[in-house]
Enzyme design. Sequence first.
Site, PDB file in Angstrom:
ATOM      1  N   GLY A 116       0.791  -1.335   0.007  1.00 27.06           N
ATOM      2  CA  GLY A 116      -0.175   0.016  -0.139  1.00 27.06           C
ATOM      3  C   GLY A 116       0.806   1.042   0.014  1.00 27.06           C
ATOM      4  N   SER A 118       2.510   5.030   0.957  1.00 21.33           N
ATOM      5  CA  SER A 118       3.169   5.547   2.026  1.00 21.33           C
ATOM      6  C   SER A 118       2.217   6.192   2.879  1.00 21.33           C
ATOM      7  CB  SER A 118       4.330   6.575   1.678  1.00 21.33           C
ATOM      8  OG  SER A 118       4.943   6.893   2.802  1.00 21.33           O
ATOM      9  N   GLY A 119       2.177   6.009   4.284  1.00 21.81           N
ATOM     10  CA  GLY A 119       1.167   6.460   5.092  1.00 21.81           C
ATOM     11  C   GLY A 119      -0.179   5.685   5.123  1.00 21.81           C
ATOM     12  N   GLY A 121      -0.592   2.728   6.596  1.00 20.65           N
ATOM     13  CA  GLY A 121      -0.813   2.124   7.896  1.00 20.65           C
ATOM     14  C   GLY A 121      -0.082   0.965   7.857  1.00 20.65           C
ATOM     15  N   LYS A 122       0.760   0.832   6.814  1.00 16.74           N
ATOM     16  CA  LYS A 122       1.386  -0.850   6.930  1.00 16.74           C
ATOM     17  C   LYS A 122       2.107  -1.228   8.184  1.00 16.74           C
ATOM     18  CE  LYS A 122       3.811   0.075   3.296  1.00 16.74           C
ATOM     19  NZ  LYS A 122       3.468   1.533   3.026  1.00 16.74           N
ATOM     20  N   SER A 123       3.060  -0.300   8.450  1.00 20.55           N
ATOM     21  CA  SER A 123       3.883  -0.552   9.474  1.00 20.55           C
ATOM     22  C   SER A 123       3.144  -0.579  10.757  1.00 20.55           C
ATOM     23  CB  SER A 123       4.978   0.575   9.642  1.00 20.55           C
ATOM     24  OG  SER A 123       5.528   0.863   8.663  1.00 20.55           O
ATOM     25  N   THR A 124       2.151   0.490  11.224  1.00 21.52           N
ATOM     26  CA  THR A 124       1.490   0.400  12.342  1.00 21.52           C
ATOM     27  C   THR A 124       0.581  -0.860  12.463  1.00 21.52           C
ATOM     28  OG1 THR A 124       1.083   2.771  11.963  1.00 21.52           O
ATOM     29  CG2 THR A 124      -0.535   1.763  13.628  1.00 21.52           C
ATOM     30  N   SER A 190       5.777  -1.993  -2.376  1.00 22.43           N
ATOM     31  CA  SER A 190       6.007  -2.801  -3.233  1.00 22.43           C
ATOM     32  C   SER A 190       4.826  -2.478  -4.435  1.00 22.43           C
ATOM     33  CB  SER A 190       5.532  -4.142  -2.698  1.00 22.43           C
ATOM     34  OG  SER A 190       4.559  -4.266  -1.996  1.00 22.43           O
ATOM     35  N   GLY A 240       9.843  11.115  -8.066  1.00 24.31           N
ATOM     36  CA  GLY A 240       9.314   9.546  -8.074  1.00 24.31           C
ATOM     37  C   GLY A 240       8.601   9.300  -6.801  1.00 24.31           C
TER      38      GLY A 240
HETATM   39  N1  LIG Z   1      10.374   8.190  -3.670  1.00 27.88           N
HETATM   40  C1  LIG Z   1       9.704   7.490  -2.696  1.00 27.88           C
HETATM   41  N2  LIG Z   1       8.457   6.886  -2.988  1.00 27.88           N
HETATM   42  C2  LIG Z   1       7.897   6.205  -1.841  1.00 27.88           C
HETATM   43  N3  LIG Z   1       8.370   6.064  -0.546  1.00 27.88           N
HETATM   44  C3  LIG Z   1       9.627   6.649  -0.397  1.00 27.88           C
HETATM   45  C4  LIG Z   1      10.160   7.685  -1.397  1.00 27.88           C
HETATM   46  N4  LIG Z   1      11.260   7.915  -0.878  1.00 27.88           N
HETATM   47  C5  LIG Z   1      11.331   7.678   0.477  1.00 27.88           C
HETATM   48  N5  LIG Z   1      10.231   7.057   0.875  1.00 27.88           N
HETATM   49  C6  LIG Z   1      10.110   6.531   2.048  1.00 27.88           C
HETATM   50  O1  LIG Z   1      10.703   5.034   1.927  1.00 27.88           O
HETATM   51  C7  LIG Z   1       9.749   4.116   2.405  1.00 27.88           C
HETATM   52  C8  LIG Z   1       9.027   3.169   1.166  1.00 27.88           C
HETATM   53  O2  LIG Z   1      10.082   2.295   1.311  1.00 27.88           O
HETATM   54  P1  LIG Z   1       9.847   0.877   0.553  1.00 27.88           P
HETATM   55  O3  LIG Z   1      11.067  -0.084   0.760  1.00 27.88           O
HETATM   56  O4  LIG Z   1       8.471   0.348   1.182  1.00 27.88           O
HETATM   57  O5  LIG Z   1       9.549   1.095  -0.997  1.00 27.88           O
HETATM   58  S1  LIG Z   1       9.287   0.284  -2.089  1.00 27.88           S
HETATM   59  O6  LIG Z   1       8.458  -0.905  -1.816  1.00 27.88           O
HETATM   60  O7  LIG Z   1      10.796  -0.172  -2.407  1.00 27.88           O
HETATM   61  O8  LIG Z   1       8.695   0.910  -2.985  1.00 27.88           O
HETATM   62  C9  LIG Z   1       8.284   4.883   2.618  1.00 27.88           C
HETATM   63  O9  LIG Z   1       8.115   4.447   3.799  1.00 27.88           O
HETATM   64  P2  LIG Z   1       6.417   3.966   4.541  1.00 27.88           P
HETATM   65  O10 LIG Z   1       5.807   5.566   4.475  1.00 27.88           O
HETATM   66  O11 LIG Z   1       6.581   3.497   5.566  1.00 27.88           O
HETATM   67  O12 LIG Z   1       5.642   3.370   3.368  1.00 27.88           O
HETATM   68  C10 LIG Z   1       8.599   6.322   2.594  1.00 27.88           C
HETATM   69  O13 LIG Z   1       8.862   6.909   3.875  1.00 27.88           O
HETATM   70  N1  LIG Z   2      -6.193   2.594  10.700  1.00 28.29           N
HETATM   71  C1  LIG Z   2      -5.786   3.841  11.218  1.00 28.29           C
HETATM   72  N2  LIG Z   2      -6.607   4.987  11.049  1.00 28.29           N
HETATM   73  C2  LIG Z   2      -5.920   6.145  10.969  1.00 28.29           C
HETATM   74  N3  LIG Z   2      -4.638   6.309  11.228  1.00 28.29           N
HETATM   75  C3  LIG Z   2      -3.752   5.217  11.091  1.00 28.29           C
HETATM   76  C4  LIG Z   2      -4.283   4.039  10.820  1.00 28.29           C
HETATM   77  N4  LIG Z   2      -3.222   3.322  10.596  1.00 28.29           N
HETATM   78  C5  LIG Z   2      -2.001   4.038  10.677  1.00 28.29           C
HETATM   79  N5  LIG Z   2      -2.658   5.330  11.267  1.00 28.29           N
HETATM   80  C6  LIG Z   2      -1.569   6.467  11.127  1.00 28.29           C
HETATM   81  O1  LIG Z   2      -1.204   6.748   9.824  1.00 28.29           O
HETATM   82  C7  LIG Z   2       0.095   7.176   9.724  1.00 28.29           C
HETATM   83  C8  LIG Z   2       0.881   6.266   8.728  1.00 28.29           C
HETATM   84  O2  LIG Z   2       1.146   5.212   9.312  1.00 28.29           O
HETATM   85  P1  LIG Z   2       2.318   3.899   8.956  1.00 28.29           P
HETATM   86  O3  LIG Z   2       1.976   2.750   9.843  1.00 28.29           O
HETATM   87  O4  LIG Z   2       3.503   4.803   9.353  1.00 28.29           O
HETATM   88  O5  LIG Z   2       2.063   4.021   7.505  1.00 28.29           O
HETATM   89  P2  LIG Z   2       2.972   3.285   6.250  1.00 28.29           P
HETATM   90  O6  LIG Z   2       3.946   2.330   7.016  1.00 28.29           O
HETATM   91  O7  LIG Z   2       2.100   2.448   5.328  1.00 28.29           O
HETATM   92  O8  LIG Z   2       3.802   4.208   5.635  1.00 28.29           O
HETATM   93  C9  LIG Z   2       0.704   7.003  11.037  1.00 28.29           C
HETATM   94  O9  LIG Z   2       0.635   8.320  11.656  1.00 28.29           O
HETATM   95  C10 LIG Z   2      -0.369   6.107  11.926  1.00 28.29           C
HETATM   96  O10 LIG Z   2      -0.511   6.378  13.037  1.00 28.29           O
END
Ligand SMILES: Nc1ncnc2c1ncn2[C@@H]1O[C@H](COP(=O)(O)OS(=O)(=O)O)[C@@H](OP(=O)(O)O)[C@H]1O
Ligand SMILES: Nc1ncnc2c1ncn2[C@@H]1O[C@H](COP(=O)(O)OP(=O)(O)O)[C@@H](O)[C@H]1O
Length: 284
Positions: A116, A118-119, A121-124, A190, A240
Amino acid sequence: MACLRVGRQMLRQTASLVCPTTTTMMMMATKGEGFLGVCGGSLGGSQAYAPSCGVLERFGSSLLAPRREGRPFGSTKAETYDVGSSSNIKWHESPVTRDAREKQLNQRGCVLWMTGLSGSGKSTVAFTLEHMLQEEGKLCYVLDGDNVRHGLCQDLGFTAQCREENIRRMGEVANLMANAGIITVVSIISPFAKDRNKVRERMENKSDFHEVYMKIPVSVCEERDPKGLYKKARAGKIKGFTGIDAPYEAPENPEITLEVNDGNAAEMARELLDYLRSHKFLEY
Ligand SMILES: Nc1ncnc2c1ncn2[C@@H]1O[C@H](COP(=O)(O)OS(=O)(=O)O)[C@@H](OP(=O)(O)O)[C@H]1O
Ligand SMILES: Nc1ncnc2c1ncn2[C@@H]1O[C@H](COP(=O)(O)OP(=O)(O)O)[C@@H](O)[C@H]1O
């Protein structure tokens, strides 16, 4: 004595040829092949005892070796073989089977692949699930995209090629961890369907891989923007960025889809926990 798993892809080697085969109950019961017979179930279901087990398992005149990519067919003398850029290597089979590890852990290894934006909620959700499993006495480990980029994948950026390699490495590690009997949660953007599908294809058992789609619209992710990355991407300071100026391909047939209205992160994690329980991964 050692055991063989029914349904396993093997290479069967006789005096003159090597051919692919799959272990079956029928084979297990065939004395002429050197098998002692079918196990009544003390180790659980689909297993049979055999006199020896290893990378090459000798049963009378037959040799059975686990089928691995790169191992040539039609050769009787191949002790080593080539895989990718490596030459003269061979697979070393452990006398400890996956079944034995899973029995020890009282669970089944598998991969929950959370994809999914970025943001989303994957990690949470992933770490909440790990905590819930730990409280139930189950062994789980989260391979988080951000974390793995601190080490194993620190040489990779965010071009399509780098992301492909990132996903490949995550998939290989996850495969090994599932084989170790661990409930492995991968939380990684991914973005490309073909890369995720390749990971599924590479799993030792196809049923090990469960795709979890975090179906959260980019507008919601951008609103959350916990790291301020969407803001930077909109300002052109990050090029990107997935969902802004780089693509995200949603899964077509994910095993599980989690949406915003599925509730908070704990409720989503509980949904995954229920899935694992109902699919019998939390028992041996
Ligand atoms: N250009 C760009 N696009 C998307 N994300 C970016 C980018 N640059 C840095 N980041 C940060 O790197 C985290 C994504 O890493 P991933 O290894 O999950 O990405 S990927 O699957 O290889 O596309 C991602 O973390 P998450 O927010 O936890 O998803 C971002 O914080
Ligand atoms: N189910 C949810 N509802 C509302 N906010 C969420 C939920 N899951 C995660 N969050 C919030 O969304 C933000 C991004 O979550 P995070 O787990 O870092 O996402 P990702 O790993 O996909 O980037 C964090 O601030 C987190 O607290």
